[in-house]
Motif scaffolding. Sequence first.
Motif, mmCIF file in Angstrom:
data_model
loop_
_atom_site.group_PDB
_atom_site.id
_atom_site.type_symbol
_atom_site.label_atom_id
_atom_site.label_comp_id
_atom_site.label_asym_id
_atom_site.label_seq_id
_atom_site.Cartn_x
_atom_site.Cartn_y
_atom_site.Cartn_z
ATOM 1 N N VAL A 88 12.710 5.574 22.057
ATOM 2 C CA VAL A 88 13.178 4.267 22.538
ATOM 3 C C VAL A 88 13.939 4.411 23.861
ATOM 4 O O VAL A 88 13.723 3.644 24.818
ATOM 5 C CB VAL A 88 14.058 3.590 21.468
ATOM 6 C CG1 VAL A 88 14.652 2.286 21.999
ATOM 7 C CG2 VAL A 88 13.254 3.321 20.208
ATOM 8 N N GLY A 89 14.824 5.402 23.931
ATOM 9 C CA GLY A 89 15.570 5.627 25.170
ATOM 10 C C GLY A 89 14.670 6.046 26.318
ATOM 11 O O GLY A 89 14.856 5.610 27.464
ATOM 12 N N PHE A 90 13.670 6.893 26.033
ATOM 13 C CA PHE A 90 12.754 7.319 27.090
ATOM 14 C C PHE A 90 11.905 6.157 27.598
ATOM 15 O O PHE A 90 11.679 6.014 28.805
ATOM 16 C CB PHE A 90 11.862 8.438 26.552
ATOM 17 C CG PHE A 90 10.840 8.931 27.535
ATOM 18 C CD1 PHE A 90 11.223 9.627 28.667
ATOM 19 C CD2 PHE A 90 9.497 8.672 27.328
ATOM 20 C CE1 PHE A 90 10.282 10.066 29.586
ATOM 21 C CE2 PHE A 90 8.543 9.104 28.236
ATOM 22 C CZ PHE A 90 8.938 9.811 29.365
ATOM 23 N N THR A 91 11.441 5.303 26.681
ATOM 24 C CA THR A 91 10.656 4.132 27.092
ATOM 25 C C THR A 91 11.497 3.159 27.909
ATOM 26 O O THR A 91 11.046 2.650 28.957
ATOM 27 C CB THR A 91 10.092 3.423 25.852
ATOM 28 O OG1 THR A 91 9.352 4.358 25.064
ATOM 29 C CG2 THR A 91 9.190 2.271 26.247
ATOM 30 N N MET A 92 12.702 2.912 27.472
ATOM 31 C CA MET A 92 13.578 1.990 28.197
ATOM 32 C C MET A 92 13.934 2.533 29.579
ATOM 33 O O MET A 92 13.901 1.802 30.587
ATOM 34 C CB MET A 92 14.847 1.737 27.382
ATOM 35 C CG MET A 92 15.738 0.645 27.951
ATOM 36 S SD MET A 92 17.290 0.476 27.035
ATOM 37 C CE MET A 92 16.664 0.101 25.395
ATOM 38 N N GLY A 93 14.286 3.820 29.648
ATOM 39 C CA GLY A 93 14.620 4.410 30.943
ATOM 40 C C GLY A 93 13.442 4.423 31.905
ATOM 41 O O GLY A 93 13.608 4.177 33.107
ATOM 42 N N SER A 94 12.240 4.700 31.397
ATOM 43 C CA SER A 94 11.057 4.709 32.260
ATOM 44 C C SER A 94 10.746 3.318 32.798
ATOM 45 O O SER A 94 10.417 3.143 33.982
ATOM 46 C CB SER A 94 9.856 5.256 31.487
ATOM 47 O OG SER A 94 10.116 6.558 31.002
ATOM 48 N N LEU A 95 10.860 2.297 31.939
ATOM 49 C CA LEU A 95 10.584 0.929 32.385
ATOM 50 C C LEU A 95 11.637 0.428 33.354
ATOM 51 O O LEU A 95 11.317 -0.248 34.347
ATOM 52 C CB LEU A 95 10.485 0.003 31.169
ATOM 53 C CG LEU A 95 9.285 0.239 30.252
ATOM 54 C CD1 LEU A 95 9.393 -0.610 28.996
ATOM 55 C CD2 LEU A 95 7.984 -0.056 30.980
ATOM 56 N N TRP A 96 12.888 0.746 33.102
ATOM 57 C CA TRP A 96 13.944 0.334 34.025
ATOM 58 C C TRP A 96 13.832 1.069 35.348
ATOM 59 O O TRP A 96 14.138 0.520 36.408
ATOM 60 C CB TRP A 96 15.311 0.566 33.393
ATOM 61 C CG TRP A 96 15.672 -0.471 32.385
ATOM 62 C CD1 TRP A 96 14.850 -1.388 31.816
ATOM 63 C CD2 TRP A 96 16.969 -0.705 31.834
ATOM 64 N NE1 TRP A 96 15.535 -2.177 30.932
ATOM 65 C CE2 TRP A 96 16.854 -1.782 30.917
ATOM 66 C CE3 TRP A 96 18.207 -0.108 31.989
ATOM 67 C CZ2 TRP A 96 17.924 -2.271 30.186
ATOM 68 C CZ3 TRP A 96 19.294 -0.589 31.262
ATOM 69 C CH2 TRP A 96 19.154 -1.653 30.381
ATOM 70 N N ARG A 97 13.408 2.320 35.302
ATOM 71 C CA ARG A 97 13.236 3.088 36.539
ATOM 72 C C ARG A 97 12.102 2.516 37.392
ATOM 73 O O ARG A 97 12.206 2.473 38.629
ATOM 74 C CB ARG A 97 12.933 4.545 36.181
ATOM 75 C CG ARG A 97 12.668 5.459 37.374
ATOM 76 C CD ARG A 97 13.938 5.767 38.124
ATOM 77 N NE ARG A 97 13.683 6.653 39.244
ATOM 78 C CZ ARG A 97 14.642 7.149 40.045
ATOM 79 N NH1 ARG A 97 15.902 6.839 39.822
ATOM 80 N NH2 ARG A 97 14.328 7.935 41.033
#
Length: 290
Positions: A170-179
């Motif tokens: 979840v954190g990796f998906t959120m960070g990738s989308l926000w990036r």
Amino acid sequence: MIPLQIHHLTPPYLPISQTTPHLLSPFSQRLQLSSKPNLLTFPPIPLPKPTSKLLRASQSQSLFFGNEEDTTGISSGLDDLSPNGVVYRKTLALVECSMFAALTGLVYFLSNSLGIENYFGCFFSLPIVITSMRWGVAAGRKTMVATTMLLLVLSGPLKALTYLLKHGLVGFTMGSLWRSGANWTTSVLLCAIVRALGSVGYVLITSFLIRENIFALITINIHASLTFIFTAAGIYTVPSMEAIYALFSILVFINSGSFTFLLHLLYAAFLSRLGMKASLRLPRWLEKAI
């Protein structure tokens, strides 16, 4: 008796003329030959030209200070070690990823040991989001993998998989989308799907470990609850299993979506306080509120 008188005999003086060189000694002949001009000449000693001095000075300077390639190598090395250099930034990113991974693994291990995982569950994905926003998607992936491997060593494979399925992905998906600058609708939907799949995977792993079909128990309880509600409402029907599975999927997705939406609000406020508001793509209503 007549005494004998001894007279000292001196050799007669013989004048030596310059015209009789055959009577001279070899040493005197050498002296006379050396005194005459143009008989014995020494080779001329070459004097250094001014250019040779310049060449020697340049050679000495190159030996002392190094050649141009060495100086360029040193200058490029200093540029790499500067705060804006490539080597410095890669080293700083690696250090931050390792520190966040160690902190997350330690907090997750202590919260599981003390039974307070539910109180800190919303913060386990935050280090991955921070590293992804600061150093890129690769840094977030490194943090997730490092934390999982650390928990694998500390707590075993079950805790490591639990962290990976419920928090790490979840954190990796959120960070990738926000990036990448995605809007909140896309980010919340995709994070909700990842969270729901992680929850299903966690249930499957738990079912395998305890040798019990947890999905069957859940669907049976849902079926019994719906039958009771319909009977109390005067509706005498029995819901099918397809409807039970669809209802179960909808409930899991709603639960995951609400959780990820709250994570978006919490992480947006936290990153804004850290001074990273310019790199976030927030909704207008949230940007005005913050």
